[in-house]
Structure formats: structure tokens, C-alpha cells
Motif scaffolding. Structure first.
Motif, PDB file in Angstrom:
ATOM      1  N   ILE A  21       0.865  -1.190   0.000  1.00 56.40           N
ATOM      2  CA  ILE A  21       0.000   0.000   0.000  1.00 56.40           C
ATOM      3  C   ILE A  21       0.896   1.233   0.000  1.00 56.40           C
ATOM      4  N   PRO A  22       0.856   2.030  -1.093  1.00 56.52           N
ATOM      5  CA  PRO A  22       1.755   3.191  -1.195  1.00 56.52           C
ATOM      6  C   PRO A  22       1.411   4.243  -0.135  1.00 56.52           C
ATOM      7  N   ILE A  23       2.415   4.923   0.340  1.00 58.12           N
ATOM      8  CA  ILE A  23       2.194   5.990   1.305  1.00 58.12           C
ATOM      9  C   ILE A  23       1.826   7.259   0.545  1.00 58.12           C
ATOM     10  N   PHE A  24       0.552   7.624   0.598  1.00 61.49           N
ATOM     11  CA  PHE A  24       0.056   8.765  -0.183  1.00 61.49           C
ATOM     12  C   PHE A  24      -0.190  10.002   0.678  1.00 61.49           C
ATOM     13  N   GLY A  25      -0.271   9.841   1.998  1.00 58.14           N
ATOM     14  CA  GLY A  25      -0.650  11.019   2.770  1.00 58.14           C
ATOM     15  C   GLY A  25      -0.245  10.917   4.226  1.00 58.14           C
ATOM     16  N   THR A  26      -0.635  11.941   4.953  1.00 61.40           N
ATOM     17  CA  THR A  26      -0.210  12.046   6.345  1.00 61.40           C
ATOM     18  C   THR A  26      -0.961  11.079   7.254  1.00 61.40           C
ATOM     19  N   THR A  27      -2.144  10.640   6.850  1.00 60.85           N
ATOM     20  CA  THR A  27      -2.863   9.647   7.656  1.00 60.85           C
ATOM     21  C   THR A  27      -1.997   8.399   7.803  1.00 60.85           C
ATOM     22  N   HIS A  28      -1.400   8.005   6.715  1.00 58.26           N
ATOM     23  CA  HIS A  28      -0.498   6.861   6.668  1.00 58.26           C
ATOM     24  C   HIS A  28       0.794   7.187   7.437  1.00 58.26           C
ATOM     25  N   ALA A  29       1.342   8.372   7.171  1.00 60.10           N
ATOM     26  CA  ALA A  29       2.632   8.749   7.774  1.00 60.10           C
ATOM     27  C   ALA A  29       2.534   8.917   9.292  1.00 60.10           C
ATOM     28  N   ASP A  30       1.336   9.178   9.800  1.00 59.06           N
ATOM     29  CA  ASP A  30       1.183   9.264  11.252  1.00 59.06           C
ATOM     30  C   ASP A  30       1.482   7.906  11.907  1.00 59.06           C
ATOM     31  N   TYR A  31       1.433   6.834  11.124  1.00 55.61           N
ATOM     32  CA  TYR A  31       1.667   5.501  11.679  1.00 55.61           C
ATOM     33  C   TYR A  31       2.975   4.864  11.246  1.00 55.61           C
ATOM     34  N   THR A  32       3.342   5.078   9.977  1.00 56.40           N
ATOM     35  CA  THR A  32       4.573   4.458   9.513  1.00 56.40           C
ATOM     36  C   THR A  32       5.130   5.232   8.321  1.00 56.40           C
ATOM     37  N   THR A  33       6.427   5.182   8.145  1.00 57.28           N
ATOM     38  CA  THR A  33       7.087   6.026   7.142  1.00 57.28           C
ATOM     39  C   THR A  33       7.291   5.314   5.809  1.00 57.28           C
ATOM     40  N   VAL A  34       6.829   4.088   5.695  1.00 63.04           N
ATOM     41  CA  VAL A  34       7.047   3.323   4.466  1.00 63.04           C
ATOM     42  C   VAL A  34       5.725   2.790   3.926  1.00 63.04           C
ATOM     43  N   ASP A  35       5.777   2.299   2.674  1.00 65.77           N
ATOM     44  CA  ASP A  35       4.616   1.591   2.146  1.00 65.77           C
ATOM     45  C   ASP A  35       4.329   0.394   3.058  1.00 65.77           C
ATOM     46  N   ILE A  36       3.051   0.079   3.231  1.00 61.24           N
ATOM     47  CA  ILE A  36       2.722  -1.099   4.053  1.00 61.24           C
ATOM     48  C   ILE A  36       3.060  -2.336   3.234  1.00 61.24           C
ATOM     49  N   PRO A  37       3.991  -3.175   3.740  1.00 62.29           N
ATOM     50  CA  PRO A  37       4.515  -4.262   2.907  1.00 62.29           C
ATOM     51  C   PRO A  37       3.509  -5.391   2.699  1.00 62.29           C
ATOM     52  N   CYS A  38       3.589  -5.967   1.505  1.00 61.10           N
ATOM     53  CA  CYS A  38       2.786  -7.152   1.196  1.00 61.10           C
ATOM     54  C   CYS A  38       3.740  -8.326   0.987  1.00 61.10           C
ATOM     55  N   ALA A  39       3.658  -9.314   1.854  1.00 57.73           N
ATOM     56  CA  ALA A  39       4.520 -10.490   1.726  1.00 57.73           C
ATOM     57  C   ALA A  39       4.069 -11.322   0.535  1.00 57.73           C
ATOM     58  N   PRO A  40       5.006 -11.726  -0.351  1.00 55.70           N
ATOM     59  CA  PRO A  40       4.614 -12.550  -1.500  1.00 55.70           C
ATOM     60  C   PRO A  40       4.052 -13.895  -1.036  1.00 55.70           C
ATOM     61  N   PRO A  41       3.188 -14.496  -1.875  1.00 51.52           N
ATOM     62  CA  PRO A  41       2.586 -15.780  -1.507  1.00 51.52           C
ATOM     63  C   PRO A  41       3.650 -16.813  -1.126  1.00 51.52           C
ATOM     64  N   MET A  42       3.311 -17.680  -0.240  1.00 51.07           N
ATOM     65  CA  MET A  42       4.210 -18.710   0.277  1.00 51.07           C
ATOM     66  C   MET A  42       4.536 -19.738  -0.810  1.00 51.07           C
ATOM     67  N   ILE A  43       5.731 -20.316  -0.749  1.00 48.75           N
ATOM     68  CA  ILE A  43       6.065 -21.369  -1.713  1.00 48.75           C
ATOM     69  C   ILE A  43       5.278 -22.644  -1.363  1.00 48.75           C
ATOM     70  N   ASP A  44       4.973 -23.407  -2.399  1.00 47.61           N
ATOM     71  CA  ASP A  44       4.082 -24.554  -2.229  1.00 47.61           C
ATOM     72  C   ASP A  44       4.530 -25.528  -1.145  1.00 47.61           C
ATOM     73  N   GLU A  45       5.836 -25.745  -1.057  1.00 48.19           N
ATOM     74  CA  GLU A  45       6.361 -26.695  -0.081  1.00 48.19           C
ATOM     75  C   GLU A  45       5.934 -26.331   1.344  1.00 48.19           C
ATOM     76  N   TYR A  46       6.032 -25.041   1.656  1.00 50.36           N
ATOM     77  CA  TYR A  46       5.668 -24.593   2.994  1.00 50.36           C
ATOM     78  C   TYR A  46       4.158 -24.680   3.211  1.00 50.36           C
ATOM     79  N   ILE A  47       3.389 -24.368   2.153  1.00 53.61           N
ATOM     80  CA  ILE A  47       1.925 -24.422   2.284  1.00 53.61           C
ATOM     81  C   ILE A  47       1.488 -25.822   2.673  1.00 53.61           C
ATOM     82  N   LYS A  48       2.095 -26.812   2.023  1.00 53.59           N
ATOM     83  CA  LYS A  48       1.699 -28.193   2.309  1.00 53.59           C
ATOM     84  C   LYS A  48       2.182 -28.658   3.671  1.00 53.59           C
ATOM     85  N   GLY A  49       3.200 -27.960   4.196  1.00 53.67           N
ATOM     86  CA  GLY A  49       3.719 -28.347   5.503  1.00 53.67           C
ATOM     87  C   GLY A  49       2.945 -27.694   6.634  1.00 53.67           C
TER      88      GLY A  49
END
Lengths: 232, 232, 232, 232
Positions: free
Chosen positions: A111-139
Motif C-alpha cells: 500500500i503506497p504511502i500517499f498522505g499524512t494519515t499513513h505517515a502518522d503511523y509508519t514512514t514506508v509503504d505497508i509491505p505485502c509479503a509474496p505468496p508462500m512457496i508450495d512446499e511450505y503451504i503443504k507443511g
């Protein structure tokens, strides 16, 4: 012995429907006591209106149930991993499938940081973790979700003490904080910021990210050494 | 001595969550007494449900706290600048991070006047002040925000008595009015107009601005010398 | 003799406005007793606030009214067809014109599976049955709607025990489940998933469908033989 | 003598905020008695919570106030024109600035008929009257708005008995019906249909209009000579 965290977890879970962050059982919050090495978490699949403090299940940081007859939330191991590896700073963890946060997670974009509402909480884009690799999903899926979250923080060089929220790709948001109440607060903020960010791109597809000077200013006035937001 | 403005500011602040304009502490309203040269404003970071009239902080038009033990809103200096420079016409100021208004501010676009809902309040696009220059951000930020607002009005040749609302680029809306209640009213109107304007562009990307004859008519029937809206 | 299904149908219908799925009379739920070969359904065009358990009309699986002075829902024959042909697994059927579900039905697209919220309920895109051929529309329309639903399941090779929801093209959603309450639950889930899917495409027009390993995992943890969601 | 229409108008006006169709004073409803040649209408600019039946102003079909000390709604002449020219079929008129209906009016597009929700009420696109010519705007504006509505019906060959809703270009919706309550009902339906139509185009920009056989079927099952919707 566990009443204080059961109370905290109960109250925090009951906030989720009030804040419009969940329907049915689409979310769970936990509250940890790091001295005792345990946390209290919502039982799995139980409707919010049927919850009570004593129904909160007590689990240790390896995910073993310590007290309680109900099965803990199916996401319990994710909570456990964050408490175990991130330590005392994390006193509460919250997971919801809130509408806009989940849509960003499904779109696999930060989530891109577009304004001060976001910046009041954190100084970076809110990160999105890429989907898990299949091996881990099955485990051990929920256990791996904890590492999926920690991995994206390490890869992006983020500090979980300063960025208290993440999107798990294709899944939904997780947030945390010093207390369970703060974790829930952060989930509501993430949902508001997620909605504003989509609207911003719809109004102006070329909308620029917030400039660095404003990012620093808003974050520091709330969190810096000379912060002047709130009562101290 | 200050009870009347504390009451007015308290009531106006309590309207914000009811109107769906804020969550948590995402907003603040103040009420001024220009004869006394002070205004009452929400304390910083205090939840709405914990407010009471006597908790409203009394501040002068240079931003100095005159009465009250709590720290005033972090946006206090912006309010002060508007009261000091725009004078008696401005009896109340309201600031929120309402969803659609904030998204327009983040997109750095004026809100185009598309219909009579908008024209009932103002005859021009709702102005968006461009982001502040870095030098000012690093200095007295909230004080400069007041000038950022006044600057955009001067540059666009707008009259703050006729246009009682503005977007601060990358930040969020500010509104004002004869009373604190009117300032809050204007914030709710801005949010409704902001939502309708985005939807209008989505339905018809070529939607024309409202034609001048209709702009004049709607504004005059509410605000002109022969106005026939409301009870007089 | 029919009190138990009248109670179930009454309660389920009353959930629709509470969940924000209907305005006025835009929906109807029924509850079946397969041993008796009948179901209880909302009377046609009666406002929710005027409903009571005894007003629920008792109808057999061919659509004949067995008990009750009010006319049953105009969609009654669709419910009847599903009970008759799909049998005991279907204990309740729900039909609404909920906003996002209806918009997808009007757009004549299946709802793509983008995330785990969707996968917690079903492993496939939510199917949209193509509009009915004119000959059937002019004939026994609501009866044919039941076959329209069964046809799309047969053509796509779907199992109504695993996919408990469908969009009827140009019309609106139908859902079902073991009980009337579960059918309503599924309608609320469909509405949430429908909204998230549209937002996902708006945030990222290239958003990929959920990968198969995650689809399987989430569905199995809730519905598989080793499910560990909820209390068993 | 006028109590019955004052009661009807009062109740109908009070429904508007409950149905989420208005904020503040963004709407007005009237109830007519064609035998007496008058209607009761909301006073101008009075908040809904301050309304009472006796505050409803009695006006004749030329727009003259017959009874009441408050000034009637600024849209009064538009109501008067519809009662005078369309006659007894129109027992109530409703005007709101509801969000989605107003956005379509601002976009100056008819609302396409995409599904059965729409067809249950009318068989055609909901017409949008083009903006008024400047000469009329400068003249008796609200009086001309009535003719603007009648003109678009005549030009498109529509029957106001079958199509009980219209968008006034750049302005907002007007609806009517046999009673004031039915006029309000139609405003809520228009708002729901307007939202679904925008969403439908967003989900599928090539979404086809509803096919004629379905249009006819749904309309006839509710309004045709052999209608089987509701209790008769």
C-alpha cells in the motif's frame, strides 16, 4: 493466573465487529504475557457474541495449548511465531479479513504511502509479503505464515517496532502492537489507509507518493523523541 | 468565562464520529471567541468518548495555551492562524481525515463542481493547496499549514467567506464557518460532495462541470440577497 | 407439525436486513424438512418487520402451498426445484439482491478466486449461470430458474455439496446449506467475497487467481477430513 | 382538514435519514390530496429531527402557501407542477440528493437496465433529463424543473404511471408514486439500482443490457394483469 491476558484478548476481539473489521468469525486477536511465555487467543470458529474472557485459550509460544477446553484459532501458530521471535515489544497480535486490507493483499501490492494519515503511523509503504512457496503451504502452514511475515521484514529492511502491520499476499492483514488493543487499533488504521489509497489512485492514477519531508514530519510528531501528539 | 466556547467545541467534536467523519482521534474542532481573542479546542490524542466540555483547552490566537492541563490538538497552530488572519467571520474550524475528502487531498486535485449539491455551498471547485515546501515542513509545520491554506485562497482569488472548505495537499480537509457547528456541517458536506465527484467521473469520465447559470442560481437561492432557502 | 421449519425460516429471514443484505423485500429464505417433504418460506412482498413465524408459508417440493393463507415468495418454485433434485443435503435456501453479488450477476462473470477468504468456503470461482433462453422465460420462469442453477453446476462439473452459492446471470445470487441459517451465512460470505474481488481487480487489474496449493490448504483446513477449524 | 396529508408527509420525510438517503436537509417529500387540490410538504431548511406533522406546509398546485407559518421547501414548485399536470395518479413526490443517484444525474447519463432488480420496477433505462436552458434557469427555476421532468418523459415516450423516477441532469433524482411512502420507497430503489449499475460497469465494461424477455417477465410478475408478486 491468566485472567489479565484473557480479559485483554476478550476485549480486543469484541472490538473487531464494532469497528466493522469482521463478519462472523473472520478475525482473531491475542494478548501475550512474555514473562509467563504464553498468550490468550480467541477459540476457533466461535461467534463474537458467544465469547467470554474465560473462553480465551492459553497457548505457549510454540503453539501448545496450556489451558482451555476449546480449540484455539486456526491461526494460532502465526501468532506464536511472532511472539517468540519478535519478543517483548509485541504484546498483542490481530488478524482480520477486513475488506480493503484483504483486497490489497489479494492484489499482491504494497500500500503506497500517499498522505499524512499513513505517515502518522509508519514512514514506508505497508509491505505485502509474496505468496508462500508450495512446499511450505503443504507443511506447517500457519507456522510458516509467521516466517513469511518475518521474511518480508528482513528482505525490505523494515523494523517491526516501527511498522506494526503487514499484508500476507493472497490472504489478509496481520497487525501487532504493545497491547492487544493497540494491535486492533492498527488493524482499523490499516483498513482506513487501504481504502484511501485505492480511492487516491482512482481519483488520480498519477498521484505521487508523499514527499520525504512530510513523511518524516508526521511520523516524528507522533513517534519521535520530541513528539508532541497526544498526552505524555 | 470560557464555558460557552468549551461547550460549543465539545458538542462539535462529538458530532464527528456520529457523522462518520472520524475514527479514533482523526479530527479536531475548535470554537473561537474573537472578543476574548481565544478559542477552545480538542485536547490531543484523547478519544471522543472520553471528552467533556471542561477538557477543551483554551488557546490564544498565537497558539499559546491559556487554560487547561491537557496538551491541545497537534493541529492547534493551524486553527490559530486562521482565526488571527481571517478574523471574526471565522467562529469555528474543523479538521478531519474523512475518507473521500482525504483521498482527493492525497490525489492533489481540486474537487470539480459537478452538480447543484456542490453549488448549494460554493460556486467554485473546492481548492486543493499544493504540498508545502520542505523548508516550511521542517520549521513550524502546523503554523505554516495555516499560511498554506491562506496562500491558495490568495493565489486563486477566492474569498474565505464564500468558500468555507479547503483540501491540504497530501494531508486532509479543513473547513470553517460562523460557528463550530457550521464548520462540522461543512466537513460533512465536503465529504458527501467528494464522494459524489469521484463517482461522477467513474460513471462518465467526460462529465462536464456544472454550467455557470446553474452555479449562480443554486448559490443565490441559498446565499444571495433574495435567498429563499431555509427560514429567515 | 411445521413449527420447527417456520421458526428456522423466520429467524433466517430476519437476519437478512441485519446483515445488510436486503432493503424492503429484496430477499427470501426457506427451511426444509425432507422427511415431511415440505419447506417453510417467506410470504411474498411482506416487509421483514411484519413477519412472524406463523406467517411462513408451508410448500411442498412441487411448489404447492400446503398450509398458510398468504401467497408464498414469488421465487418459491426455484427453492422447490433445488430441494427436490438436490435432496437432503440442502436444508435451507437463500435468495437476495445483495449489492455486490447482484452486480457480478448483472455483469455475467464468475467471481474469480483471489484469496483465502474465498478459499475458506469453496475451491472454485463462484459460478454465474448464463441468462435463461427466451422460451423458458416465457414459460414457468421461477421453475426454470432452478434448472438454470442445476445446469451450470452440471456443465462446470461442480458439486452443490461443496459449492453452496451461485449467481443467476442478470438476476442475483442464490445460496444454500444444511440449514436456513447456513444458507444466510453463505449469502453474507458471497457478498463480502464479491466486494473484495471487485476491489482486487481495481487495485491490480493483473491480479492472479489464488494458487492451487493455497486453495487446497484453506479449504481442507475448514472442510477436509483433518480439518482443524472451529470446534468439532 | 389537512392532518392526513401532514401525517403522511411527516412520516415519509422521516424515512429519508433512516434509509440513508439524506444528510442534513438534502431532501424533501410531499403528500397530496387531489380532491382538496393541495399538498403537504417539508418546510425549507429544517432538520429532520425538528420536524413534526403540524410543521408540514400546505400548498396548492400553483405553489401558493395555503396554511403554515414556515416557508415551504425551496423545491415546492417542482412538486406542484407534477401534481397539477400529472394528476391523481401522483399522490406523493420525493426529492433527495442520494449519493449514487446524484452521481448518475451529475454524469448526465440514463441508468441502463442491467438486471431484474431494475426490471421489477420499470422496463426502461431510468431517464436523465438534460440540463435546463439558461433562460429558464434565470427565470422561475423550480417551476421549470417540473417541466424539464415532463419534457424528458414526452420526448422519450415514457409513461409516468409506469416509470416513477427520473434524474434531473446536474442536479439529483425525483421520484413519485400513489402515496408519499411509495415515492420514498422508489427513491431507495433508485439509489440501490444506481449503485448496482455503476458496479456492473466496473466489473464488466461490456455488460449487456437486460434482454427484453427478462424485462417483460419481471415487470409483469410484479405489475402485469396476472401479477403474482405480493399479497393481493
Amino acid at each position: 493466573m491468566y485472567e489479565h491476558i484473557q480479559q485483554a484478548a476478550y476485549k480486543a476481539n469484541m472490538e473487531l465487529p464494532k469497528l466493522g473489521l469482521v463478519i462472523f468469525t473472520f478475525g482473531n486477536v491475542s494478548a501475550a504475557d512474555h514473562d509467563l511465555g504464553v498468550f490468550a487467543i480467541k477459540p476457533s470458529g466461535v461467534a463474537y457474541e458467544e465469547l467470554s474472557p474465560e473462553k480465551m485459550v492459553i497457548v505457549d509460544f510454540d503453539g501448545n495449548t496450556i489451558q482451555g477446553t476449546l480449540r484455539p484459532s486456526s491461526d494460532t501458530k502465526t501468532h506464536a511465531v511472532l511472539y517468540k521471535h519478535w519478543g517483548k515489544t509485541v504484546g498483542g497480535v490481530c488478524h482480520t479479513h477486513s475488506t480493503y486490507g484483504t483486497a490489497w493483499a489479494q492484489s499482491q501490492r504494497d500500500i503506497p504511502i500517499f498522505g499524512t494519515t499513513h505517515a502518522d503511523y509508519t514512514t514506508v509503504d505497508i509491505p505485502c509479503a509474496p505468496p508462500m512457496i508450495d512446499e511450505y503451504i503443504k507443511g506447517d502452514y500457519e507456522y510458516q505464515t509467521g516466517f513469511q511475515i518475518m521474511d518480508v521484514f528482513r528482505e525490505k529492511g523494515l523494523d517491526y517496532k516501527e511498522v506494526e502491520m503487514v499484508l500476507v499476499g493472497n490472504h489478509a492483514p496481520f497487525t501487532w502492537g504493545k497491547t492487544a488493543a493497540k494491535a486492533v487499533h492498527n488493524s482499523a488504521v490499516l483498513e482506513a489507509v487501504a481504502k484511501m489509497a485505492l480511492l487516491t489512485e482512482q481519483i488520480n492514477p498519477q498521484a505521487p507518493r508523499l514527499k520525504q519531508a512530510l513523511i518524516n514530519k508526521h511520523y516524528e510528531r507522533k513517534h519521535g523523541p520530541d513528539s508532541y501528539y497526544g498526552q505524555s
